[in-house]
Design a protein around this motif. Structure first.
Motif, mmCIF file in Angstrom:
data_model
loop_
_atom_site.group_PDB
_atom_site.id
_atom_site.type_symbol
_atom_site.label_atom_id
_atom_site.label_comp_id
_atom_site.label_asym_id
_atom_site.label_seq_id
_atom_site.Cartn_x
_atom_site.Cartn_y
_atom_site.Cartn_z
ATOM 1 N N LEU A 152 -2.054 5.783 -54.520
ATOM 2 C CA LEU A 152 -1.760 7.071 -53.898
ATOM 3 C C LEU A 152 -1.874 8.194 -54.925
ATOM 4 O O LEU A 152 -2.416 9.263 -54.631
ATOM 5 C CB LEU A 152 -0.357 7.043 -53.274
ATOM 6 C CG LEU A 152 0.056 8.309 -52.515
ATOM 7 C CD1 LEU A 152 -0.940 8.615 -51.396
ATOM 8 C CD2 LEU A 152 1.471 8.155 -51.945
ATOM 9 N N THR A 153 -1.378 7.958 -56.131
ATOM 10 C CA THR A 153 -1.502 8.971 -57.183
ATOM 11 C C THR A 153 -2.962 9.223 -57.525
ATOM 12 O O THR A 153 -3.390 10.372 -57.691
ATOM 13 C CB THR A 153 -0.739 8.535 -58.444
ATOM 14 O OG1 THR A 153 0.624 8.281 -58.112
ATOM 15 C CG2 THR A 153 -0.800 9.613 -59.514
ATOM 16 N N ASP A 154 -3.747 8.143 -57.628
ATOM 17 C CA ASP A 154 -5.171 8.306 -57.901
ATOM 18 C C ASP A 154 -5.859 9.083 -56.771
ATOM 19 O O ASP A 154 -6.735 9.913 -57.021
ATOM 20 C CB ASP A 154 -5.836 6.934 -58.065
ATOM 21 C CG ASP A 154 -5.416 6.245 -59.354
ATOM 22 O OD1 ASP A 154 -4.888 6.928 -60.247
ATOM 23 O OD2 ASP A 154 -5.621 5.016 -59.458
ATOM 24 N N PRO B 292 0.722 11.371 -64.466
ATOM 25 C CA PRO B 292 1.066 10.158 -63.726
ATOM 26 C C PRO B 292 -0.136 9.257 -63.451
ATOM 27 O O PRO B 292 -0.023 8.034 -63.480
ATOM 28 C CB PRO B 292 1.651 10.708 -62.414
ATOM 29 C CG PRO B 292 2.197 12.046 -62.788
ATOM 30 C CD PRO B 292 1.244 12.589 -63.823
ATOM 31 N N ALA B 293 -1.315 9.847 -63.191
ATOM 32 C CA ALA B 293 -2.498 9.030 -62.922
ATOM 33 C C ALA B 293 -2.915 8.239 -64.155
ATOM 34 O O ALA B 293 -3.325 7.077 -64.048
ATOM 35 C CB ALA B 293 -3.658 9.908 -62.443
ATOM 36 N N GLU C 135 1.515 5.765 -62.635
ATOM 37 C CA GLU C 135 2.829 6.039 -62.066
ATOM 38 C C GLU C 135 2.707 6.590 -60.647
ATOM 39 O O GLU C 135 1.652 7.050 -60.225
ATOM 40 C CB GLU C 135 3.594 7.032 -62.944
ATOM 41 C CG GLU C 135 3.833 6.569 -64.368
ATOM 42 C CD GLU C 135 4.898 5.486 -64.463
ATOM 43 O OE1 GLU C 135 5.433 5.070 -63.416
ATOM 44 O OE2 GLU C 135 5.204 5.063 -65.590
ATOM 45 N N SER C 136 3.818 6.578 -59.914
ATOM 46 C CA SER C 136 3.841 7.058 -58.538
ATOM 47 C C SER C 136 3.932 8.580 -58.505
ATOM 48 O O SER C 136 4.121 9.247 -59.524
ATOM 49 C CB SER C 136 5.038 6.454 -57.795
ATOM 50 O OG SER C 136 6.250 6.984 -58.308
ATOM 51 N N LEU C 137 3.815 9.129 -57.288
ATOM 52 C CA LEU C 137 3.897 10.578 -57.120
ATOM 53 C C LEU C 137 5.280 11.124 -57.450
ATOM 54 O O LEU C 137 5.435 12.332 -57.645
ATOM 55 C CB LEU C 137 3.529 10.954 -55.678
ATOM 56 C CG LEU C 137 2.075 10.718 -55.272
ATOM 57 C CD1 LEU C 137 1.865 11.078 -53.808
ATOM 58 C CD2 LEU C 137 1.135 11.525 -56.158
ATOM 59 N N ALA D 31 6.580 15.708 -61.309
ATOM 60 C CA ALA D 31 7.359 16.723 -62.011
ATOM 61 C C ALA D 31 7.957 16.199 -63.317
ATOM 62 O O ALA D 31 8.860 16.830 -63.877
ATOM 63 C CB ALA D 31 8.473 17.247 -61.107
ATOM 64 N N ASP D 32 7.452 15.063 -63.803
ATOM 65 C CA ASP D 32 7.949 14.496 -65.057
ATOM 66 C C ASP D 32 7.576 15.433 -66.212
ATOM 67 O O ASP D 32 6.407 15.642 -66.507
ATOM 68 C CB ASP D 32 7.323 13.108 -65.265
ATOM 69 C CG ASP D 32 7.936 12.374 -66.457
ATOM 70 O OD1 ASP D 32 8.101 12.998 -67.516
ATOM 71 O OD2 ASP D 32 8.213 11.176 -66.326
#
Length: 439
Positions: free
Chosen positions: A141-143, A206-207, A211-213, A217-218
């Motif tokens: 989903l992140t990709d 994240p990609a 990591e997930s969506l 905001a990390d």
């Protein structure tokens, strides 16, 4: 526009070109794994104290990771990777069980921001089962969001540039008010380009880490992104959009000054894509950057011009005169696309066998086939317009739909490792670089 203002704008554009070109790294391939210690398939008598991995080029440490998974599924890497040149090392916690260990690695190249991923397998004592043998983890989903952001940015660029090209070069002097008022598509293109760029800026970190969506905001990932070449180019794109917002009304005035200024801003925007594409590594990097910049700009003129024609047709504007002028402009854009695309294909594909034997080659063939269909539809559209047919809409929509598909294939090409020799990745199938991400 006063002469002093024009000089300042041209000087700022020239300085921006020098700055963007000056950030090009040395010729290199994507960061492939050269050697690993322990090596892939090794069977050791005792558990190693650390894992050492050497890559074909420097990587961005804050956007790279190495996970070592024990036979029982526990992670035994005892800290973040440490970098020394092109080598990453990670210490291992003592007391791990005997059996098969999996090293999942993901690294982002310093030069173009592309991410490669893979796995190396070794055993202590004797081989065993390990649930992590599927390779490096990714969040699809992140990709997908990352790819959507790239597509949205390209679509916004096309709408902005193509609409400006129609306004500056194709509208007759006595164009009706409905044709001359192109503020809506211009604003929509600018907004889409900004939204896609900001989304890409947040999704890139994240990609790269799979990591997930939830990590959009990390702050640590965003900070690492902003410090990377990829993040710097995205910030440069946002600054260029701010400049366009400030001087756009002046640039869009008919005349040589507006045309030259719009062309310079278009090339600067296109250069931010070139700097994060496959052109940023490999051979003859400066030439490849220039070719890719022209390729992206020509695509924007052609695709965005088609979108503008569709918008004008929906308003009931008579198209023959406008489309006739755009046809000449589009012919030049397509010719540039063919020449620059041919150079890119020769540079990125190692030989004829790679066209059908690699994912990149097959995507390139698909793009060429769709382009052929689109050009056939374009020829039909031009004939109908030349004959002053009242409804050339279907052929025009087919052409625009084909261009939209070409943009999708372009995004997939940007996210796929080129079919040219990489840095000599070692190991079996799991150790081969997976998809590249982060355009």
């Amino acid at each position: 526009m006063p002469l002093t203002t024009l000089r300042r704008l041209l000087l700022a554009a020239l300085l921006a070109v020098v700055a963007l070109l000056g950030t090009a790294g040395p010729a290199a391939a994507h960061a492939g794994l050269v050697t690993a210690t322990p090596s892939d398939g090794a069977v050791l008598a005792d558990e190693p104290r650390q894992v050492r991995m050497e890559f074909s080029e420097p990587v961005t440490l804050r956007l790279s990771s190495i996970r070592v998974i024990a036979p029982d599924g526990r992670r035994v890497d005892a800290g973040p990777p440490l970098a020394a040149g092109t080598t990453l090392t990670v210490p291992l916690a003592p007391g791990g069980p005997q059996g098969t260990y999996v090293i999942d690695w993901r690294v982002s190249a310093v030069d173009d921001g592309h991410t490669t991923a893979g796995a190396v397998v070794f055993s202590v004592g004797a081989p065993s089962r390990n649930a992590a043998l599927g390779g490096a983890g990714e969040d699809r989903l992140t990709d997908a969001v990352q790819d959507l952001a790239v597509w949205l940015g390209l679509a916004g660029l096309a709408s902005l540039v193509g609409c400006a090209a129609i306004r500056l070069c194709c509208l007759p002097v006595d164009a009706p008010p409905g044709a001359a008022d192109l503020r809506w598509p211009l604003s929509a293109g600018w907004s889409a380009l900004l939204a896609g760029t900001v989304l890409q800026l947040f999704a890139y970190g994240p990609a790269t880490q799979g990591e997930s969506l939830a990590h959009l905001a990390d702050r640590s990932l965003l900070s690492a992104t902003l410090a990377s070449h990829q993040g710097q180019m995205l910030v440069a794109r946002i600054l260029l959009l701010a400049l366009i917002a400030a001087v756009g009304a002046v640039v869009l005035r008919r005349g040589p000054v507006g045309t030259v200024s719009a062309a310079l801003l278009t090339l600067l925007l296109a250069l931010t894509w070139a700097q994060t594409s496959h052109a940023a590594d490999g051979s003859l990097v400066p030439l490849a950057l220039a070719v890719t910049t022209v390729h992206v700009a020509a695509m924007a003129v052609w695709a965005g011009g088609l979108l503008t024609l569709v918008a004008l047709a929906a308003r009931g504007v008579e198209l023959p005169a406008i489309a006739g002028r755009f046809s000449r402009l589009a012919l030049g854009a397509v010719a540039l696309l063919a020449v620059t695309g041919g150079y890119q294909a020769v540079r990125e594909v190692s030989g004829p066998a790679a066209l059908t034997g690699t994912a990149y080659g097959r995507l390139l063939l698909a793009k060429a086939c769709v382009l052929a269909v689109v050009l056939a539809a374009a020829a039909l559209t031009r004939r109908r317009l030349a004959a002053r047919a009242s409804t050339p809409g279907r052929a025009l929509l087919v052409e625009l739909g084909g261009v939209t598909l070409i943009l999708v294939l372009t995004v997939l090409l940007l996210a796929t490792a080129p079919a040219r020799p990489s840095g000599g990745t070692v190991g079996g199938p799991e150790a081969t670089p997976a998809a590249t991400v982060g355009r």
